[in-house]
Every structure is written in C-alpha cells, then in structure tokens.
Design an enzyme around this catalytic site. Structure first.
Site, PDB file in Angstrom:
ATOM      1  N   GLY A  29     -39.436 106.253-103.950  1.00 39.46           N
ATOM      2  CA  GLY A  29     -39.700 105.760-102.596  1.00 39.46           C
ATOM      3  C   GLY A  29     -41.149 105.372-102.388  1.00 39.46           C
ATOM      4  CB  SER A  86     -46.412  98.139-111.246  1.00 41.72           C
ATOM      5  OG  SER A  86     -45.410  97.340-110.677  1.00 41.72           O
ATOM      6  CG  ASP A 118     -39.788  94.142-101.250  1.00 44.52           C
ATOM      7  OD1 ASP A 118     -40.681  94.395-100.421  1.00 44.52           O
ATOM      8  OD2 ASP A 118     -38.574  94.217-100.993  1.00 44.52           O
ATOM      9  CG  HIS A 120     -45.058  97.040 -98.180  1.00 44.03           C
ATOM     10  ND1 HIS A 120     -44.498  96.914 -99.432  1.00 44.03           N
ATOM     11  CD2 HIS A 120     -44.353  96.200 -97.387  1.00 44.03           C
ATOM     12  CE1 HIS A 120     -43.510  96.040 -99.383  1.00 44.03           C
ATOM     13  NE2 HIS A 120     -43.400  95.589 -98.156  1.00 44.03           N
ATOM     14  CG  ASP A 128     -41.882  93.164 -96.426  1.00 38.57           C
ATOM     15  OD1 ASP A 128     -41.056  92.848 -95.561  1.00 38.57           O
ATOM     16  OD2 ASP A 128     -41.620  93.939 -97.365  1.00 38.57           O
TER      17      ASP A 128
HETATM   18 MG    MG Z   1     -39.814  94.317 -98.416  1.00 33.81          MG
END
Ligand code: MG
Length: 203
Positions: free
Chosen positions: A68, A117, A134, A137, A163
């Site tokens: 998450g 990543s 994605d 954020h 986004d």
């Molecule tokens: Mg998104």
C-alpha cells in the site's frame, strides 16, 4: 476493446476513460516490446494494459510491493480494511491482485514483481515500449518511480503518469512534478492527456 471482466469489479481509482486510453497506448506499444506499470494495487489498470498486451502475445511487468501507498495505510483516507493483513499488521493487496489476474485470464501475460521500484529496477536491462507510473504519491516515491523506469523507455515508447493535477487545489503535486521533470529532460514530447492521465512519448 474487449475486457474479460468488468473493471469496476476491481478496487481502484482509474476512470474508465483513462483505462481505455491505457489500453490504446498499450495496444500500440506492445507490437514493439514489453510494457511495465508501477503501482498495480488490485489490478484495475493491469486489466486494461494486460488485455492489450495479450492481444500481441506481449508481456506486462506489474511492479508493486503490495504494502500500500501512504494513503492506504491503517487510519489513512484510502485505507481498505479488506486489504489489511491483520496477522502481519500490514497492507497486502497481492492476494486480491492475483485473484483478479486469474479471473481475467491474464496470468500468462502479467508478470508480477513484488518489490519497490528501486529494488526491481536495480539490474533492469530490458527496453520498454510503455511505462505507466501510478505508485506512491509522495514526492520521494514519485521521484523514485520516475528515476527507476524513465531511462528504460525505448525511443518511441510511452510514459504515462496518473493523477496529474497542475492546480494544487485539485490534488497532490508529485505526479505533476515528475511529468514536468520528464518535459524538462528534453527526452520526451507531450501527447494529449486523458482526464488526469498525462502521456508523453520518448524521442
Ligand atoms: Mg492513481
């Protein structure tokens, strides 16, 4: 576009128009090489991208640590109790992701990489025809995703970022910042966006 399962049955935040755009981009890109996404979550975007890849007998690498993002954690705005592994005391979206890929018939197309990543990219040496970002954020997470994968995109390949909110009043700025980094690099040209999905092409 013929999807085997309804994308709305998969938890996620991707708008159907953005999904259709991802499908179109991947249907074009998959003729030239494999695609990769970062931030699969439960697999909604993976359904669109993977279905296009399967059409060309191509592979989609799906990178997600499945613990998450910041906003999914216990007590945060987008926390989903269904995805909380109470025994481990952590989020775990991988079981749900795998169930959805099996239901969609994409298990031989989608290669899950359950890692962050930077870890997944450390020895990466395969040119990619499309990268969809994605993931987390936060500024740090978005930057890590961009640095990890943007250099692997082959000439003519696509970089899609979800986004994108140029106005801070509409949403977080990190995805928009990496979009601007890509533009400033001189290595990408902008294509038309679809809602909050920014799209660039590697020169
Ligand atoms: Mg998104």
């Amino acid at each position: 576009m013929q999807l085997t399962i309804n994308p709305e049955t998969i938890k996620g935040f991707l708008h159907p128009d953005e999904g259709a755009r991802l499908y179109d981009l991947a249907a074009d890109a998959a003729r030239r090489g494999p695609c990769l996404e970062v931030g699969s979550y439960c697999g909604r975007s993976t359904l669109y991208l993977g279905t296009a890849c399967r059409k060309h007998e191509q592979l989609l690498y799906a990178v997600d640590h499945h613990r998450g993002s910041e906003e999914h954690q216990l007590g945060e705005e987008y926390h989903d109790a269904d995805l909380y592994d109470a025994a481990a005391g952590r989020m775990d979206s991988f079981r749900e992701f795998r169930r959805n890929m099996d239901a969609a018939g994409l298990s031989d197309t989608v290669v899950p990489i359950v890692a962050s990543s930077p870890v997944a990219a450390r020895h990466w040496n395969t040119p990619l025809s499309l990268v969809f970002i994605d993931g987390g954020h936060s500024e740090a997470a978005a930057l890590a995703d961009y640095r990890s994968w943007s250099t692997a995109i082959a000439s003519g390949g696509f970089l899609a970022i979800h986004d994108i909110f140029p106005d801070p009043a509409d949403g977080g700025q990190a995805p928009w910042h990496i979009y601007q980094l890509a533009m400033a690099s001189g290595l990408f040209e902008p294509l038309t966006s679809t809602l909050t999905l920014g799209v660039l092409r590697r020169c």
